[in-house]
Enzyme design. Structure first.
Site, PDB file in Angstrom:
ATOM      1  NE  ARG A  51      -0.189  -1.627  23.106  1.00 59.45           N
ATOM      2  CZ  ARG A  51       0.111  -2.499  22.139  1.00 59.45           C
ATOM      3  NH1 ARG A  51       0.712  -2.085  21.045  1.00 59.45           N
ATOM      4  NH2 ARG A  51      -0.192  -3.773  22.257  1.00 59.45           N
TER       5      ARG A  51
ATOM      6  CG  HIS B  41      -9.588  -2.806   9.160  1.00 64.51           C
ATOM      7  ND1 HIS B  41      -8.748  -3.421  10.072  1.00 64.51           N
ATOM      8  CD2 HIS B  41     -10.722  -3.553   9.130  1.00 64.51           C
ATOM      9  CE1 HIS B  41      -9.359  -4.488  10.563  1.00 64.51           C
ATOM     10  NE2 HIS B  41     -10.545  -4.601  10.011  1.00 64.51           N
TER      11      HIS B  41
ATOM     12  NE  ARG C 194       3.885  -0.987  18.169  1.00 66.92           N
ATOM     13  CZ  ARG C 194       4.175  -1.642  19.295  1.00 66.92           C
ATOM     14  NH1 ARG C 194       4.497  -2.913  19.251  1.00 66.92           N
ATOM     15  NH2 ARG C 194       4.132  -1.039  20.468  1.00 66.92           N
TER      16      ARG C 194
ATOM     17  CG  ASN D  11      -2.151  -0.865   0.968  1.00 65.99           C
ATOM     18  OD1 ASN D  11      -3.044  -0.486   0.214  1.00 65.99           O
ATOM     19  ND2 ASN D  11      -2.181  -2.045   1.573  1.00 65.99           N
TER      20      ASN D  11
ATOM     21  CG  ASN E 164      -5.586   1.707  10.092  1.00 64.46           C
ATOM     22  OD1 ASN E 164      -4.447   1.330   9.779  1.00 64.46           O
ATOM     23  ND2 ASN E 164      -6.520   0.863  10.509  1.00 64.46           N
TER      24      ASN E 164
ATOM     25  CB  ALA F 185     -10.099  -3.442  -3.293  1.00 61.81           C
TER      26      ALA F 185
ATOM     27  CB  VAL G 292      -8.679  -1.135  17.703  1.00 56.66           C
ATOM     28  CG1 VAL G 292      -8.122  -1.805  16.459  1.00 56.66           C
ATOM     29  CG2 VAL G 292      -7.581  -0.937  18.733  1.00 56.66           C
TER      30      VAL G 292
HETATM   31  C1  GRF Z   1      -3.416  -4.359   4.341  1.00 55.15           C
HETATM   32  O1  GRF Z   1      -4.290  -5.396   4.032  1.00 55.15           O
HETATM   33  C2  GRF Z   1      -4.060  -3.377   5.278  1.00 55.15           C
HETATM   34  O2  GRF Z   1      -5.440  -3.311   5.128  1.00 55.15           O
HETATM   35  C3  GRF Z   1      -3.741  -3.964   6.622  1.00 55.15           C
HETATM   36  O3  GRF Z   1      -2.450  -4.472   6.494  1.00 55.15           O
HETATM   37  C4  GRF Z   1      -2.211  -4.840   5.140  1.00 55.15           C
HETATM   38  C5  GRF Z   1      -0.941  -4.210   4.698  1.00 55.15           C
HETATM   39  O4  GRF Z   1      -0.502  -4.708   3.461  1.00 55.15           O
HETATM   40  N1  GRF Z   1      -3.886  -2.971   7.644  1.00 55.15           N
HETATM   41  P1  GRF Z   1       0.792  -4.091   2.754  1.00 55.15           P
HETATM   42  O5  GRF Z   1       1.944  -4.171   3.770  1.00 55.15           O
HETATM   43  O6  GRF Z   1       0.491  -2.684   2.375  1.00 55.15           O
HETATM   44  O7  GRF Z   1       1.052  -4.959   1.580  1.00 55.15           O
END
Ligand code: GRF
Length: 210
Positions: free
Chosen positions: A79, A123, A105, A29, A121, A187, A158
């Site tokens: 943390r 998810h 984390r 990502n 974030n 996606a 979270v």
């Molecule tokens: C993704 O699926 C994201 O939604 C989740 O951790 C994964 C990270 O994937 N929080 P990458 O390291 O970006 O390939």
């Protein structure tokens, strides 16, 4: 303007918005975001922070020429101490918007407070469904027809902050965690840059108004 001056004091009017990414894993990502921003000069990824030495994200940063800082959580007592070190690194780089892209984390008010509304974030589920760990496994176990991915603002609870964007992914007969995860990742690579660009441009317009 010299390099150091550029790092410490972004031009309040027309300098690109300074983004950082936090990642623990493969960093796909992170890479998708950096590549998408090649077509959006008003936003710039100026820093990657990783907490796992040698993770895929760190290797991608080298290839993509993005400065990378390692903050190894195992070297801290709490943390909050990890988050304080992250904030220090972000502030040193004059970062204005932060994206947690696979940052494995739980974050505390020590990080959320200074970046309130500027900490995002991604998810791998359609929140509020399947919060927390193993979201893809949870969706498969629940037998739903669709899951997907969500970009949201980070709050102390979270995976519970305001949703900024979502993309659905159909679950197909015979899907397992690997096959579904691959489609969700694809996606995510579309959704994350879209949402980050929207958010970044809105912060830029506040900067020029303010
Ligand atoms: C993704 O699926 C994201 O939604 C989740 O951790 C994964 C990270 O994937 N929080 P990458 O390291 O970006 O390939």
């Amino acid at each position: 303007m010299g390099h150091a001056a550029q790092l410490l004091s972004p031009d309040p009017s027309d300098a690109p918005l300074r983004l950082a990414v936090l990642a623990s894993g493969s960093g796909s990502n992170f890479q998708a975001l950096v590549e998408a921003l090649r077509n959006e000069p008003r936003l710039q990824v100026v820093l990657l922070i990783v907490n796992r030495p040698g993770c895929g994200a760190q290797q991608r940063a080298e290839q993509l020429n993005v400065p990378c800082q390692l903050i190894d959580h195992t070297r801290f007592d709490s943390r909050e101490a990890v988050d304080a070190a992250v904030v220090q690194a972000l502030q040193n780089a004059a970062v204005e918007l932060v994206v947690m892209a696979g940052w494995m984390r739980i974050v505390t008010p020590a990080l959320i407070g200074p970046f309130q509304g500027r900490l995002l974030n991604i998810h791998p589920s359609l929140l509020p469904s399947f919060r927390g760990m193993h979201a893809i496994r949870q969706a498969l176990a629940a037998g739903v027809s669709h899951t997907g991915c969500t970009v949201h603002e980070v709050v102390v609870d979270v995976d519970a902050g305001p949703v900024l964007g979502q993309q659905a992914v159909a679950i197909e007969a015979g899907d397992d965690e690997a096959s579904l995860s691959a489609r969700i990742h694809a996606a995510e690579h579309q959704l994350l840059p879209t949402v980050v660009i929207d958010k970044g441009l809105s912060l830029l317009s506040q900067r020029t108004q303010g």
